[in-house]
Design a protein around this motif. Structure first.
Motif, PDB file in Angstrom:
ATOM      1  N   SER A 288       0.872  -1.378   0.015  1.00  0.00           N
ATOM      2  CA  SER A 288       0.085  -0.048  -0.087  1.00  0.00           C
ATOM      3  C   SER A 288       0.992   1.259  -0.030  1.00  0.00           C
ATOM      4  O   SER A 288       1.554   1.438   1.113  1.00  0.00           O
ATOM      5  CB  SER A 288      -0.905  -0.090   1.176  1.00  0.00           C
ATOM      6  OG  SER A 288      -1.551   1.288   1.277  1.00  0.00           O
ATOM      7  N   PRO A 289       0.849   2.078  -0.960  1.00  0.00           N
ATOM      8  CA  PRO A 289       1.690   3.264  -1.096  1.00  0.00           C
ATOM      9  C   PRO A 289       1.047   4.421   0.050  1.00  0.00           C
ATOM     10  O   PRO A 289       1.979   5.050   0.451  1.00  0.00           O
ATOM     11  CB  PRO A 289       1.604   3.766  -2.487  1.00  0.00           C
ATOM     12  CG  PRO A 289       0.339   3.211  -3.129  1.00  0.00           C
ATOM     13  CD  PRO A 289       0.114   1.825  -2.396  1.00  0.00           C
ATOM     14  N   GLU A 290      -0.074   4.185   0.259  1.00  0.00           N
ATOM     15  CA  GLU A 290      -0.708   5.138   1.152  1.00  0.00           C
ATOM     16  C   GLU A 290      -0.142   4.857   2.537  1.00  0.00           C
ATOM     17  O   GLU A 290       0.404   5.800   3.643  1.00  0.00           O
ATOM     18  CB  GLU A 290      -2.175   4.964   1.202  1.00  0.00           C
ATOM     19  CG  GLU A 290      -2.768   5.767   0.234  1.00  0.00           C
ATOM     20  CD  GLU A 290      -2.989   4.598  -1.109  1.00  0.00           C
ATOM     21  OE1 GLU A 290      -3.350   5.175  -2.290  1.00  0.00           O
ATOM     22  OE2 GLU A 290      -2.658   3.447  -0.856  1.00  0.00           O
ATOM     23  N   THR A 291       0.056   3.612   2.965  1.00  0.00           N
ATOM     24  CA  THR A 291       0.721   3.312   4.314  1.00  0.00           C
ATOM     25  C   THR A 291       1.990   3.548   4.292  1.00  0.00           C
ATOM     26  O   THR A 291       2.583   3.951   5.305  1.00  0.00           O
ATOM     27  CB  THR A 291       0.681   1.596   4.434  1.00  0.00           C
ATOM     28  OG1 THR A 291      -0.808   1.268   4.459  1.00  0.00           O
ATOM     29  CG2 THR A 291       1.261   1.406   5.943  1.00  0.00           C
ATOM     30  N   VAL A 292       2.851   3.277   3.007  1.00  0.00           N
ATOM     31  CA  VAL A 292       4.381   3.810   3.259  1.00  0.00           C
ATOM     32  C   VAL A 292       4.400   4.995   3.013  1.00  0.00           C
ATOM     33  O   VAL A 292       5.224   5.780   4.040  1.00  0.00           O
ATOM     34  CB  VAL A 292       4.666   3.352   1.734  1.00  0.00           C
ATOM     35  CG1 VAL A 292       6.227   3.823   1.503  1.00  0.00           C
ATOM     36  CG2 VAL A 292       5.060   1.711   1.700  1.00  0.00           C
ATOM     37  N   GLN A 293       3.484   6.049   2.765  1.00  0.00           N
ATOM     38  CA  GLN A 293       3.526   7.496   2.873  1.00  0.00           C
ATOM     39  C   GLN A 293       3.380   7.858   4.426  1.00  0.00           C
ATOM     40  O   GLN A 293       3.984   8.835   4.985  1.00  0.00           O
ATOM     41  CB  GLN A 293       2.498   8.113   1.842  1.00  0.00           C
ATOM     42  CG  GLN A 293       2.585   9.594   1.989  1.00  0.00           C
ATOM     43  CD  GLN A 293       3.906  10.225   1.272  1.00  0.00           C
ATOM     44  OE1 GLN A 293       4.779   9.633   0.536  1.00  0.00           O
ATOM     45  NE2 GLN A 293       4.037  11.605   1.692  1.00  0.00           N
ATOM     46  N   GLN A 294       2.318   7.372   4.773  1.00  0.00           N
ATOM     47  CA  GLN A 294       2.162   7.761   6.157  1.00  0.00           C
ATOM     48  C   GLN A 294       3.155   7.323   7.126  1.00  0.00           C
ATOM     49  O   GLN A 294       3.517   8.394   8.024  1.00  0.00           O
ATOM     50  CB  GLN A 294       0.681   6.795   6.754  1.00  0.00           C
ATOM     51  CG  GLN A 294       0.228   7.284   8.050  1.00  0.00           C
ATOM     52  CD  GLN A 294      -0.990   6.043   8.440  1.00  0.00           C
ATOM     53  OE1 GLN A 294      -1.090   4.852   8.113  1.00  0.00           O
ATOM     54  NE2 GLN A 294      -1.720   6.846   9.197  1.00  0.00           N
ATOM     55  N   GLN A 295       3.847   6.259   6.832  1.00  0.00           N
ATOM     56  CA  GLN A 295       4.830   6.088   8.098  1.00  0.00           C
ATOM     57  C   GLN A 295       6.080   6.830   7.699  1.00  0.00           C
ATOM     58  O   GLN A 295       6.912   7.290   8.563  1.00  0.00           O
ATOM     59  CB  GLN A 295       5.430   4.526   7.508  1.00  0.00           C
ATOM     60  CG  GLN A 295       4.527   3.441   7.942  1.00  0.00           C
ATOM     61  CD  GLN A 295       5.077   2.228   8.276  1.00  0.00           C
ATOM     62  OE1 GLN A 295       6.094   2.136   8.597  1.00  0.00           O
ATOM     63  NE2 GLN A 295       4.319   1.055   7.813  1.00  0.00           N
ATOM     64  N   ILE A 296       6.233   7.460   6.266  1.00  0.00           N
ATOM     65  CA  ILE A 296       7.388   8.410   6.259  1.00  0.00           C
ATOM     66  C   ILE A 296       7.352   9.791   6.582  1.00  0.00           C
ATOM     67  O   ILE A 296       7.884  10.402   7.293  1.00  0.00           O
ATOM     68  CB  ILE A 296       7.620   8.476   4.727  1.00  0.00           C
ATOM     69  CG1 ILE A 296       8.025   7.092   4.205  1.00  0.00           C
ATOM     70  CG2 ILE A 296       8.856   9.513   4.324  1.00  0.00           C
ATOM     71  CD1 ILE A 296       8.354   7.065   2.558  1.00  0.00           C
TER      72      ILE A 296
END
Length: 588
Positions: A288-296
């Motif tokens: 999930s790119p959204e999850t990756v983005q949120q973590q960053i």
């Protein structure tokens, strides 16, 4: 902050590309103070690399990873000014060969490269990297177990490479000893070690881009220990060696990498890399790119491994200094036809069918999916803007870039191939599923059914579409890979040859659909033997026109790369060919 994608105009004779750095935050080069050493750079993403063996690397992620541990003779330097990433510079080579310094012969066919001192393998005990290690690296390009997708560059350029590779195909691809024995008992006429620190290359004919070829990641030196393993096998992947600033200390396939300091690397022996962070932790499995983005954004991770910024996040990140749109002139994605598929009565092997399907795709919808016109422009040629040989053309125009299903249906009807059903594997990471679903809807409006199947990024390339047996048995009909050129500048060869030269089709080939047209092959040869880059560009343009006439692919988007880093990251310098920041220059 510049927000619009750079506009690129490239004439046939203009090879420096005229690109400027654009749309960029993310440049922490001017951050106050000197780089600080230490800490762990946390990279998070979806899929493992298709190939970890440096001789077989074939993706932007693998290029960025191999840069940390597998050095080449020449290379490029990361920068947030696109122009600064183009020139070829010395890496392990002591200096750049030129005619003026005598390292390029008067006939422009002999290149002499002397290795710099102080570059060592992280073996026990450490030992110098030698010219013979580079000879071994070139020989490994043709191994039958995991041949390099880039071997065609050298088969068409180096004396004796074709003969060496032809002989290698008869060797048992499961027998590491047999492969090592072949390499020891056979030489490539055009690659020899004059002594431990001197390499001599002999070309078939002058090649204006040969120095670019020596900077490609799969030409890295290979230590003698690599002869013990089947190339790119599971065993090989647990036994990589390093001559770069980092070494792979732990690798869990499909799950993670841990990179730590190579204790024998020295800054004074490496003009292209630095080393600041103590460790690099790459964690895989997050689709999930959204999850990756949120973590960053929450500083729980620092960089995305294999995913651009999710489209939904771009509007609110416009003025965030951690966000940037970086130039990566590329054909990404494009729709490739499996011309060898027996499905539908071999319909995709017929040019008229492929031409009809050109009218199906709604590029305007795809542009919205990837982030809008600041991120991508519609593409109608094989060669994207910003690359040698590009000339604007649109052989299959539709109103507003939105496709013409009626014309698609009409032309398909004339071919006698109504009611097609196409097998369509797609990558699971980032927005590839959305792209595949959009194209499937377009094809449905054209009367063509699709069978969508999820395929992880690693197996999509290395297994599904790069395996000739899968193509010939109809395991897939269409797919949407992407292509970032292996280099920029004088780079016509880096698009047309690997994607469309039918003579090199085989395992790991990037000519995924098995396209083969003798006229295109002849234009490739003419370009490769052209006396000047400007002449070569003319032939590349002609090849582009012929490929589009044959409708071998459907070009979709010329796309930039959206990238974001955590607030911990400084020294973020971009490498277009890796679609990422250079890990070796980041500090926290």
């Amino acid at each position: 902050m510049a927000r619009e994608m750079c506009k690129v105009t490239v004439g046939l004779t203009v090879l420096a590309l005229g690109l400027t750095g654009c749309a960029g935050g993310g440049d922490d080069a001017s951050a106050a103070g000197s780089p600080r050493d230490g800490g762990t750079l946390r990279v998070i993403g979806s899929s493992d690399v298709g190939h970890l063996d440096p001789s077989a690397v074939a993706s932007v992620g693998a290029y960025g990873l191999s840069r940390t541990f597998a050095r080449t003779l020449l290379g490029t330097r990361a920068s947030n000014d696109f122009q600064e990433t183009i020139p070829v510079r010395p890496d392990i080579a002591e200096r750049l060969p030129t005619r003026e310094n005598g390292d390029i012969g008067k006939n422009r066919r002999t290149y002499t490269v002397r290795l710099r001192e102080g570059v060592r393998w992280n073996t026990e005990p450490p030992r110098p990297v030698t010219a013979q290690d580079f000879v071994r690296g070139f020989k490994r390009l043709c191994n039958p177990a995991s041949p390099s997708a880039g071997k065609g560059y050298f088969i068409s350029t180096l004396k004796g490479m074709e003969e060496f590779c032809d002989g290698y195909t008869a060797v048992d691809a499961r027998n590491a000893g047999a492969m090592a024995a072949y390499q020891r008992s056979h030489e490539i006429e055009g690659v020899r070690a004059k002594d431990d620190r001197t390499l001599v290359f002999e070309l078939k004919q002058p090649a204006s881009d040969f120095l670019n070829l020596l900077a490609l990641p799969f030409t890295a030196a290979a230590p003698e220990e690599y002869d013990r393993y089947v190339p790119d096998s599971a065993e090989f992947r647990q036994n990589t060696l390093s001559n770069g600033p980092y070494q792979i200390s732990e690798y869990k396939p499909g799950m993670s990498y841990l990179l730590t300091h190579n204790p024998v690397w020295r800054q004074e022996s490496d003009p292209l890399r630095e080393r600041h962070v103590e460790k690099i932790q790459i964690t895989l499995g997050q689709d999930s790119p959204e999850t990756v983005q949120q973590q960053i954004e929450q500083d729980a991770a620092d960089l995305a491994w294999d995913q651009p910024v999710p489209t939904s996040a771009i509007p609110r990140l416009r003025d965030d200094p951690r966000f940037a749109i970086r130039e990566t002139p590329s054909n990404s994605p494009y729709l490739v036809f499996n011309t060898l598929s027996p499905n539908n009565g071999g319909a995709l092997g017929k040019r008229e069918v492929r031409q009809a399907l050109q009218y199906a795709v709604d590029r305007s919808a795809l542009i919205k999916i990837v982030g809008g016109p600041a991120v991508a422009q519609p593409l109608h040629t094989v060669i994207p803007p910003g690359n040698s040989g590009y000339t604007p053309a649109n052989r299959y125009p539709t109103h507003g870039e939105s496709g013409d299903p009626a014309k698609c249906r009409e032309l398909l009807g004339k071919t006698g191939h109504r009611g097609l059903t196409l097998k369509f594997p797609y990558r699971t990471n980032s927005i590839h599923k959305l792209i595949a679903q959009s194209i499937a809807e377009n094809l449905d409006a054209c009367g063509v059914k699709t069978e969508l199947t999820a395929d992880s990024g690693g197996s999509f390339y290395a297994g599904t579409i790069s395996t000739p047996a899968n193509a010939r048995t109809g395991k897939w009909d269409i797919a949407a890979p992407g292509w970032t050129p292996d280099w920029y500048g004088n780079n016509g060869r880096s698009i047309i040859q690997p994607l469309f030269d039918g003579r090199g089709y085989g395992q790991n080939s990037t000519n995924y659909g098995g396209y083969n047209n003798p006229e295109v092959n002849a234009l490739i040869d003419a370009a490769l033997t052209a006396p000047e880059p400007a002449h070569a560009a003319g032939y590349w343009q002609q090849a582009d026109q012929k490929i589009m006439e044959d409708a071998a692919i459907i070009p979709l988007l010329s796309r930039s790369h959206t990238i974001f880093h955590s607030s911990r990251v400084h020294g973020a310098y971009f490498l277009p060919t890796t679609a990422s920041y250079d890990y070796t220059r980041i500090w926290l």
